[in-house]
Design an enzyme around this catalytic site. Sequence first.
Site, PDB file in Angstrom:
ATOM      1  N   SER A  68       0.801  -1.226   0.000  1.00  0.00           N
ATOM      2  CA  SER A  68       0.000   0.000   0.000  1.00  0.00           C
ATOM      3  C   SER A  68       0.834   1.276   0.000  1.00  0.00           C
ATOM      4  O   SER A  68       0.313   2.353  -0.303  1.00  0.00           O
ATOM      5  CB  SER A  68      -0.945   0.013   1.205  1.00  0.00           C
ATOM      6  OG  SER A  68      -0.234   0.213   2.411  1.00  0.00           O
ATOM      7  N   LYS A 137       0.382   4.572   6.776  1.00  0.00           N
ATOM      8  CA  LYS A 137      -0.117   5.453   5.715  1.00  0.00           C
ATOM      9  C   LYS A 137       0.550   6.821   5.855  1.00  0.00           C
ATOM     10  O   LYS A 137       1.258   7.098   6.820  1.00  0.00           O
ATOM     11  CB  LYS A 137      -1.637   5.633   5.810  1.00  0.00           C
ATOM     12  CG  LYS A 137      -2.454   4.352   5.856  1.00  0.00           C
ATOM     13  CD  LYS A 137      -2.425   3.556   4.564  1.00  0.00           C
ATOM     14  CE  LYS A 137      -3.237   2.270   4.686  1.00  0.00           C
ATOM     15  NZ  LYS A 137      -2.996   1.369   3.528  1.00  0.00           N
TER      16      LYS A 137
END
Length: 250
Positions: A68, A137
Site C-alpha cells: 500500500s 499510511k
Amino acid sequence: MRSRHAGPESAGADPEPAGSDHTGRGGRKHSGLMAWLREIAIILGVAIVLSFLIKTFLFKAFYIPSESMVPTLEENDRIFVNLFIPRNFPLHRGDVVVFKDTKGWLPPAPPASTNPVTDVLEFIGLLPDTSQQHLIKRVIGLPGDHVVCCDAGGHLTVNGQALTEPYVNPAEVPRVVPFDVTVPEGDIWVMGDNRNHSADSRYHEALQPGSGFVSLGDVEGQAAVIAWPLNRIRTLDSYPDTFKNVPAPK
C-alpha cells in the site's frame, strides 16, 4: 671448617609440592573464564535493557506487510518508528505514520503461533512488533483540515490548496475516488502512496461515513527510517514542499 654453599633450597622460599604449579595455573584459568563470562553477561544485560528502553521510549521496529505504500515502502521492509511523534512533538502533513487498527480496517488476524523466543525478542525490541494489528499510511489531513478529491486537474486539495504529490506511485494513474471531508478534532486523514492498492481513509469513508478518520491516540509514531534490507536503508521524507502552501484550517 669447610663452608657450606647455599643451594637452591636456601633462597628463602619453601619448595612447592609436586604438581602445585599446574594447580595454580588451572585456578587462574578458571577465574579468568568466570570473569570473562561475567563481562559477557553484563554486556548482554545492558544491551537488552537499552533495547527495551529504546523500544519503549524512542524507536520501535515494524515490518511492512503489504504494497500500500509503494514506492516509498516495499513489502517486507523493516522500519524504525519515532515514538516522540506525536507523543511529544506534533504530526505534520506528509508524515508517514504507523497506527493501531482499532476500527477494524484489517481482516481479523489468524491466531499467531506461540514462540517464546520470538515473543521475548519482540518484547525487548530486537524483532519487529507483531503483537497487534497495525497499518502504515501518509498523513494528508490534520485536525480541522478540509480535504477534497479532486479539483479539475485531478489533484487533492487541502483547505483549498491543490497538492502536487511526488510520493504517489508513478507506475499507475490513481483512480479518482471522490470525497469531501473536514477532519474532526483529534483525528487525521491518511492515504497510501500506492493509491490504487491502499484501503485507506477514502475507502473506509466510502463504506461508512465517519469511519475513514484515524484517532491521534492510535498513532504509534512517525516512520523515520528503513532499516532493512541493507540496500534500502534510508530516512523517510515528509515532503514539506508539497504542503508548504496549505493554509491553516478555518
